[in-house]
Design an enzyme around this catalytic site. Structure first.
Site, mmCIF file in Angstrom:
data_model
loop_
_atom_site.group_PDB
_atom_site.id
_atom_site.type_symbol
_atom_site.label_atom_id
_atom_site.label_comp_id
_atom_site.label_asym_id
_atom_site.label_seq_id
_atom_site.Cartn_x
_atom_site.Cartn_y
_atom_site.Cartn_z
ATOM 1 N N TYR A 73 14.283 5.360 -4.514
ATOM 2 C CA TYR A 73 13.324 4.283 -4.779
ATOM 3 C C TYR A 73 11.964 4.886 -5.085
ATOM 4 C CZ TYR A 73 11.210 4.742 -0.125
ATOM 5 O OH TYR A 73 10.556 5.208 0.985
ATOM 6 N N CYS A 74 11.167 4.087 -5.790
ATOM 7 C CA CYS A 74 9.783 4.449 -6.092
ATOM 8 C C CYS A 74 8.956 3.192 -5.870
ATOM 9 C CB CYS A 74 9.657 4.983 -7.518
ATOM 10 S SG CYS A 74 10.109 3.791 -8.786
ATOM 11 N N GLN A 75 7.827 3.068 -6.508
ATOM 12 C CA GLN A 75 6.989 1.886 -6.291
ATOM 13 C C GLN A 75 7.547 0.654 -6.995
ATOM 14 O OE1 GLN A 75 4.594 2.055 -4.098
ATOM 15 N NE2 GLN A 75 3.966 -0.067 -4.300
ATOM 16 N N PHE A 111 9.698 -0.155 -4.038
ATOM 17 C CA PHE A 111 9.124 -0.320 -2.698
ATOM 18 C C PHE A 111 8.235 -1.558 -2.598
ATOM 19 C CE2 PHE A 111 5.916 0.759 0.583
ATOM 20 C CZ PHE A 111 6.770 0.891 1.667
#
Length: 123
Positions: free
Chosen positions: A84-86, A113
């Site tokens: 996952y990332c932003q 996120f």
């Protein structure tokens, strides 16, 4: 002016091809699906260290996308990898990079996120 349309057409084609290739490489999961499996997997936050320190999913390891090529050996090919990332863009790119190196059991969090409502740890 005609070359401009050729460039625009090429960019649209490239974007479409990359979109469909990414869908083949990585499975996009809703938060509910992500929660159901991430504890039995390698949970990787591909955001930069300052973003990770500001808050991350409990149990996640931070391997920023910018360092992934150098740190790929930290990941096991025989276990699922949850990324996952932003927002979901960098984790998609990370999945493509991993797929090219032989990793196959790849998942990423839809919306990243910023959409996560579960437990968060801050440094």
């Amino acid at each position: 002016m005609q070359w401009l349309w050729i460039i625009i057409g090429a960019l649209i084609t490239y974007s479409a091809v990359m979109y469909f290739m990414q869908r083949k490489m990585v499975k996009t999961l809703t938060e509910e699906e992500f929660r159901a499996g991430y504890r039995k997997a390698q949970l990787i936050d591909v955001r930069e260290p300052d973003e990770y320190a500001a808050g991350h999913i409990l149990g996640a390891r931070n391997i920023p996308l910018t360092q992934l090529r150098m740190r790929m050996n930290e990941l096991r090919k025989d276990q699922p990898i949850y990324l996952y990332c932003q927002s979901g863009l960098r984790s998609g790119r990370a999945a493509q990079m991993l797929y090219r190196k032989g990793y196959r059991d790849l998942y990423h969090l839809k919306g990243g996120f910023k959409t996560w409502t579960g437990k968060v740890k801050k440094k």
